[in-house]
Design a protein around this motif. Structure first.
Motif, short mmCIF file in Angstrom:
data_model
loop_
_atom_site.label_atom_id
_atom_site.label_comp_id
_atom_site.label_asym_id
_atom_site.label_seq_id
_atom_site.Cartn_x
_atom_site.Cartn_y
_atom_site.Cartn_z
N ASP A 75 11.24 -53.08 -25.65
CA ASP A 75 12.23 -52.00 -25.64
C ASP A 75 11.66 -50.80 -24.88
O ASP A 75 10.45 -50.63 -24.79
N ASP A 76 12.56 -49.98 -24.35
CA ASP A 76 12.17 -48.73 -23.68
C ASP A 76 11.13 -48.98 -22.58
O ASP A 76 10.22 -48.17 -22.39
N ASP A 118 14.37 -48.65 -19.93
CA ASP A 118 14.78 -47.48 -20.69
C ASP A 118 15.92 -46.72 -20.03
O ASP A 118 15.99 -46.63 -18.80
N GLU A 151 19.52 -50.49 -20.03
CA GLU A 151 20.08 -49.71 -21.14
C GLU A 151 20.77 -48.46 -20.61
O GLU A 151 20.33 -47.90 -19.61
CA CA Z 1 15.70 -48.77 -25.84
#
Ligand code: CA
Ligand code: C2E
Ligand code: CA
Ligand code: CA
Length: 277
Positions: free
Chosen positions: A179-180, A202, A236
């Motif tokens: 994630d990110d 991200d 995202e």
């Molecule tokens: Ca994220």
């Protein structure tokens, strides 16, 4: 010299004091909210860039405070981590998400992957794996449809144990996301070492796409990097049609963002899921 310095310090201290009191209040409110079962999950679709079909959903925790209204998880999750409540909250999130998957299936929905955010402290805790196994067992979740999202910083600490845990999760059929991606301060060597399936770029990079020179190149490079390591890449924070067009041209695999849908209650998504495929 320190002209008027004294006043400044006083002012500063009382502000800090207020912030501190606020924090203590929030701590006890989080504990209460957990006991009273006041947290909810919202779900945001993950969509195939090419076909625009929903391939999965990300579960995101929600808290509506009696007096203060909605409080962002970006605010209360770090506090929950600090006071050690994250393990219980994380367990509840996983349980609730798995139960929702089963509910959707019972309503006749096609199965889609359900992704859960797991904090660094959770994955590093002894017994995390057993906890996941137990929840999967108890809820009747199909682990092949479960995904765990972890940030790159969280897997960089305690690397050896973490890789072991990740491998065991993969053996259960669970998939793993970083994630990110791009916001951590680690080297990228882990891409080779870790048994991961997805990279999530991200949202800060997408935000800057048509604003800051160089952002486009960075996003392109991250997509290529992911593909080089055999990973699927998720963008995202896709808010505009122009952003979607850009990532489609760069062969990004999946996206999430307000363009398709904000995170919504489970009931709002079920109708869409019964229409998938
Ligand atoms: Ca994220
Ligand atoms: P995240 O995992 O990076 O989640 C994505 C965040 O971006 C979510 O914020 C989502 O609502 C928001 N978002 C989605 N699409 C867009 C868009 O197009 N534009 C913009 N500006 N934002 C978008 P949210 O739900 O407030 O969550 C914030 C963070 O809190 C999450 O970031 C995650 O780190 C953490 N979090 C949320 N739920 C959980 C949970 O159940 N467990 C743990 N450990 N952390 C959680
Ligand atoms: Ca996430
Ligand atoms: Ca984030």
């Amino acid at each position: 010299g320190k002209v008027n310095g004294g006043d400044k310090i006083l002012e500063y201290n009382s502000e800090l004091r207020e912030t501190y009191d606020e924090l203590l209040l929030l701590e006890s409110d989080i504990r209460k909210a957990f006991k009273l079962n006041e947290f909810k999950l919202a779900y945001q679709p993950k969509v195939d860039v090419e076909t625009n079909e929903i391939i999965g959903v990300e579960a995101l925790i929600r808290w509506e405070h009696g007096k203060k209204g909605k409080i962002s998880p970006a605010t209360f999750i770090p506090i929950a981590e600090e006071i050690g409540l994250i393990h219980q909250i994380g367990e509840w999130v996983l349980q609730e998400a798995c139960m929702q998957f089963v509910r959707w299936r019972e309503q006749g929905a096609e199965p889609v992957i359900i992704a859960v955010n797991v904090s660094a402290l959770e994955i590093q805790q002894q017994g995390f794996l057993e906890k996941v196994e137990r929840i999967v067992e108890e809820t009747g979740m199909d682990p092949n449809y479960l995904e765990i999202e972890i940030t790159e910083n969280s897997v960089m600490q305690n690397t050896k144990d973490c890789i072991e845990t990740m491998r065991a999760l993969r053996r259960m059929g669970i998939s793993l996301s970083i994630d990110d991606f791009g916001t951590g301060y680690s080297s990228m060597g882990y891409l080779q070492k870790f048994p991961i399936n997805y990279l999530k770029i991200d949202q800060s990079f997408l935000k800057d796409l048509f604003i800051e020179a160089g952002s486009a190149e960075i996003i392109k490079a991250m997509i290529q990097l992911g593909h080089t390591f055999g990973l699927k890449v998720v963008a995202e924070g896709v808010e505009g049609e122009n952003m979607l067009q850009f990532i489609r041209e760069e062969a990004c695999d999946y996206y999430q963002g307000y363009l398709y849908s904000k995170p919504v209650a489970a009931e709002e998504i079920s109708e869409k899921l019964t229409k998938v495929h």
